[in-house]
Write a protein that holds these residues in place. Structure first.
Motif, PDB file in Angstrom:
ATOM      1  N   LYS A  83      21.425 -33.417 -17.498  1.00 43.77           N
ATOM      2  CA  LYS A  83      21.660 -32.114 -18.122  1.00 43.77           C
ATOM      3  C   LYS A  83      23.134 -31.725 -18.095  1.00 43.77           C
ATOM      4  O   LYS A  83      23.681 -31.269 -19.116  1.00 43.77           O
ATOM      5  CB  LYS A  83      20.836 -31.037 -17.414  1.00 43.77           C
ATOM      6  N   TYR A  84      23.797 -31.916 -16.969  1.00 46.83           N
ATOM      7  CA  TYR A  84      25.154 -31.390 -16.808  1.00 46.83           C
ATOM      8  C   TYR A  84      26.259 -32.399 -17.108  1.00 46.83           C
ATOM      9  O   TYR A  84      27.421 -32.014 -17.222  1.00 46.83           O
ATOM     10  CB  TYR A  84      25.327 -30.805 -15.404  1.00 46.83           C
ATOM     11  N   GLN A  85      25.915 -33.685 -17.246  1.00 48.23           N
ATOM     12  CA  GLN A  85      26.882 -34.702 -17.657  1.00 48.23           C
ATOM     13  C   GLN A  85      28.240 -34.521 -16.955  1.00 48.23           C
ATOM     14  O   GLN A  85      29.251 -34.180 -17.568  1.00 48.23           O
ATOM     15  CB  GLN A  85      27.068 -34.649 -19.172  1.00 48.23           C
ATOM     16  N   PRO A  86      28.279 -34.755 -15.656  1.00 47.08           N
ATOM     17  CA  PRO A  86      29.501 -34.469 -14.889  1.00 47.08           C
ATOM     18  C   PRO A  86      30.673 -35.373 -15.238  1.00 47.08           C
ATOM     19  O   PRO A  86      30.504 -36.553 -15.559  1.00 47.08           O
ATOM     20  CB  PRO A  86      29.053 -34.702 -13.443  1.00 47.08           C
ATOM     21  N   ASP A  87      31.866 -34.785 -15.181  1.00 48.44           N
ATOM     22  CA  ASP A  87      33.104 -35.561 -15.265  1.00 48.44           C
ATOM     23  C   ASP A  87      33.456 -36.122 -13.887  1.00 48.44           C
ATOM     24  O   ASP A  87      34.076 -37.182 -13.786  1.00 48.44           O
ATOM     25  CB  ASP A  87      34.248 -34.664 -15.757  1.00 48.44           C
ATOM     26  N   TYR A  88      33.053 -35.369 -12.866  1.00 52.87           N
ATOM     27  CA  TYR A  88      33.292 -35.781 -11.486  1.00 52.87           C
ATOM     28  C   TYR A  88      32.046 -35.492 -10.660  1.00 52.87           C
ATOM     29  O   TYR A  88      31.317 -34.524 -10.921  1.00 52.87           O
ATOM     30  CB  TYR A  88      34.470 -35.008 -10.866  1.00 52.87           C
ATOM     31  N   VAL A  89      31.825 -36.332  -9.646  1.00 50.64           N
ATOM     32  CA  VAL A  89      30.740 -36.110  -8.687  1.00 50.64           C
ATOM     33  C   VAL A  89      31.306 -36.281  -7.280  1.00 50.64           C
ATOM     34  O   VAL A  89      32.018 -37.255  -7.005  1.00 50.64           O
ATOM     35  CB  VAL A  89      29.573 -37.096  -8.894  1.00 50.64           C
ATOM     36  N   PHE A  90      31.000 -35.305  -6.432  1.00 42.49           N
ATOM     37  CA  PHE A  90      31.316 -35.418  -5.009  1.00 42.49           C
ATOM     38  C   PHE A  90      29.993 -35.348  -4.253  1.00 42.49           C
ATOM     39  O   PHE A  90      29.290 -34.335  -4.316  1.00 42.49           O
ATOM     40  CB  PHE A  90      32.236 -34.281  -4.549  1.00 42.49           C
ATOM     41  N   HIS A  91      29.659 -36.427  -3.568  1.00 44.41           N
ATOM     42  CA  HIS A  91      28.375 -36.484  -2.849  1.00 44.41           C
ATOM     43  C   HIS A  91      28.606 -36.252  -1.374  1.00 44.41           C
ATOM     44  O   HIS A  91      29.131 -37.109  -0.651  1.00 44.41           O
ATOM     45  CB  HIS A  91      27.727 -37.845  -3.084  1.00 44.41           C
ATOM     46  N   LEU A  92      28.218 -35.054  -0.916  1.00 44.46           N
ATOM     47  CA  LEU A  92      28.355 -34.703   0.501  1.00 44.46           C
ATOM     48  C   LEU A  92      27.023 -34.381   1.153  1.00 44.46           C
ATOM     49  O   LEU A  92      26.974 -34.206   2.378  1.00 44.46           O
ATOM     50  CB  LEU A  92      29.284 -33.488   0.674  1.00 44.46           C
ATOM     51  N   ALA A  93      25.952 -34.248   0.383  1.00 43.05           N
ATOM     52  CA  ALA A  93      24.662 -33.850   0.950  1.00 43.05           C
ATOM     53  C   ALA A  93      24.229 -34.849   2.018  1.00 43.05           C
ATOM     54  O   ALA A  93      24.203 -36.055   1.781  1.00 43.05           O
ATOM     55  CB  ALA A  93      23.611 -33.750  -0.141  1.00 43.05           C
ATOM     56  N   ALA A  94      23.879 -34.335   3.182  1.00 42.64           N
ATOM     57  CA  ALA A  94      23.523 -35.221   4.298  1.00 42.64           C
ATOM     58  C   ALA A  94      22.888 -34.420   5.428  1.00 42.64           C
ATOM     59  O   ALA A  94      23.037 -33.196   5.496  1.00 42.64           O
ATOM     60  CB  ALA A  94      24.769 -35.932   4.833  1.00 42.64           C
ATOM     61  N   GLN A  95      22.173 -35.134   6.278  1.00 39.05           N
ATOM     62  CA  GLN A  95      21.807 -34.594   7.593  1.00 39.05           C
ATOM     63  C   GLN A  95      22.925 -35.080   8.496  1.00 39.05           C
ATOM     64  O   GLN A  95      23.014 -36.248   8.825  1.00 39.05           O
ATOM     65  CB  GLN A  95      20.449 -35.132   8.042  1.00 39.05           C
ATOM     66  N   SER A  96      23.813 -34.167   8.890  1.00 33.35           N
ATOM     67  CA  SER A  96      25.093 -34.578   9.466  1.00 33.35           C
ATOM     68  C   SER A  96      25.217 -34.425  10.974  1.00 33.35           C
ATOM     69  O   SER A  96      26.300 -34.624  11.515  1.00 33.35           O
ATOM     70  CB  SER A  96      26.218 -33.770   8.802  1.00 33.35           C
ATOM     71  N   LEU A  97      24.143 -34.079  11.657  1.00 33.95           N
ATOM     72  CA  LEU A  97      24.233 -33.827  13.095  1.00 33.95           C
ATOM     73  C   LEU A  97      23.620 -34.967  13.900  1.00 33.95           C
ATOM     74  O   LEU A  97      22.468 -35.357  13.679  1.00 33.95           O
ATOM     75  CB  LEU A  97      23.523 -32.517  13.442  1.00 33.95           C
TER      76      LEU A  97
END
Length: 366
Positions: A83-97
């Motif tokens: 839908k949004y057709q990104p020019d850039y993607v930053f993937h930070l989603a995580a279980q980080s602890l």
């Protein structure tokens, strides 16, 4: 070495940028900076991971396209990317602890490893040029307690579920780049970023040093300190985020960065332990006190020494940390003091710190 051309950051203006994990600490600072740069930010996250949170404090929801999307849901993720057709993607989603990875290892692996696979699958659907920076962790390295600082080609591993899930995500990323994103044919270019422990205003994550301290100090209580002699590659969140932004722009411009991994950490000749950091905060926040816990009370494994070698980022990206440790701690203390004791709007506080950092970038960059 050349200075970073700050005007380069203006290339995010009017671009569609997907940020997974935008409600988290680093993700919300990254999204805030992108908003100030004029980007159209589409944030994807399953929830707000802490209460309070930087995301809520700066009212980020009103400034971006905020979507409740679980990265474990491949169908929904693909639909959103399409839908949004990104020019850039930053993937930070995580279980980080690390501690939570012991109590809920399956969720940790599903989010960190399978979630990353799902992002890669969603990137496969794009037919336009896109630069994707996938953020993993300094804990992706097999921790050998070495003092020289881990380099990007050092062995990956992990004793705890969090570290192992991140190392596994990295193996998945490299296999997908080789199998599905060949540099001569793909329009989607991918790089990996590993950062050391970031600190900054708006972090209220569980079982982390500064969040635990400010929660206690805001109530005039003693902070409980574990592992006072442990060192971490502490840097301000804006240092790491500036690296992510720079890497994305370099990746968009030059496909030689496709598949490359970069460390973003402080000068590894500077090594500060927990107790030094806490004592330094006291210079900027007088009403502080603490108590050191008996180490034997720790019921889970934690690394004592974590250091990164960021020479590759300095050489190939012209990136480096520009803040002194004292400046970093001053910014951290100032943000929390504004939150707890002053009436200034927090979006303005975060924006002011970003603007000040931008000015310092112009003066101090490599």
């Amino acid at each position: 070495m050349k200075k970073i051309e700050f005007s380069l950051f203006q290339k995010f203006r009017n671009k569609n940028v997907i940020v997974t994990g935008h409600t988290g600490f680093k993700g919300s600072w990254l999204s805030c900076w992108l908003v100030l740069l004029g980007a159209k930010v589409i944030g994807l996250s399953i929830n707000i991971p802490s209460n309070p949170s930087h995301f809520n404090a700066i009212n980020l929801k009103r400034k971006i396209i905020h979507k409740k999307v679980d990265i474990r849901n491949l169908k929904m993720l693909k639909k959103t990317f399409k839908k949004y057709q990104p020019d850039y993607v930053f993937h930070l989603a995580a279980q980080s602890l690390v501690r939570r990875s012991y109590s809920d290892p399956v969720y940790t692996w599903e989010t960190n490893t399978i979630g990353t696979l799902n992002v890669l699958e969603s990137l496969k659907e794009l037919k336009k040029n896109c630069a994707a920076v996938l953020i993993t962790s300094d804990k992706s390295y097999k921790n050998l307690e070495i003092k020289r600082g881990y380099k990007e080609d050092d062995i990956l591993g992990g004793k705890d579920p969090y570290s192992a899930s991140k190392a596994s995500a990295e193996l998945a990323i490299q296999s997908y780049i080789s199998s599905f994103f060949p540099s001569k044919k793909t329009k989607v270019f991918i790089s990996v970023a590993r950062a050391g422990n970031v600190i900054g205003g708006g972090d209220w994550s569980e079982n982390r040093l500064i969040p635990d301290c400010v929660k206690s100090w805001s109530k005039n209580k003693k902070a409980l300190i574990r592992n006072p002699k442990s060192t971490r590659p502490w840097q301000h969140v804006l240092e790491a985020v500036s690296g992510y932004l720079l890497l994305a722009l370099k990746l968009k411009k030059n496909k030689k960065f496709h598949g490359e991994v970069f460390n973003f950490g402080p000068n590894n000749t500077k090594n500060y332990n927990v107790i030094f950091l806490v004592k330094l905060i006291k210079k900027y926040w007088k009403e502080t006190s603490w108590k050191v816990l008996n180490r034997r009370k720790n019921s889970f494994y934690e690394s004592n020494l974590l250091k990164l070698n960021s020479n590759k980022a300095k050489k190939k990206l012209n990136w480096k940390c520009i803040l002194s440790f004292a400046e970093t701690i001053s910014m951290v203390a100032d943000w929390y003091k504004n939150y707890y004791f002053r009436t200034k709007k927090m979006f303005e506080v975060s924006s002011d710190q970003i603007r000040k950092y931008e000015k310092l970038l112009k003066k101090r960059s490599i």
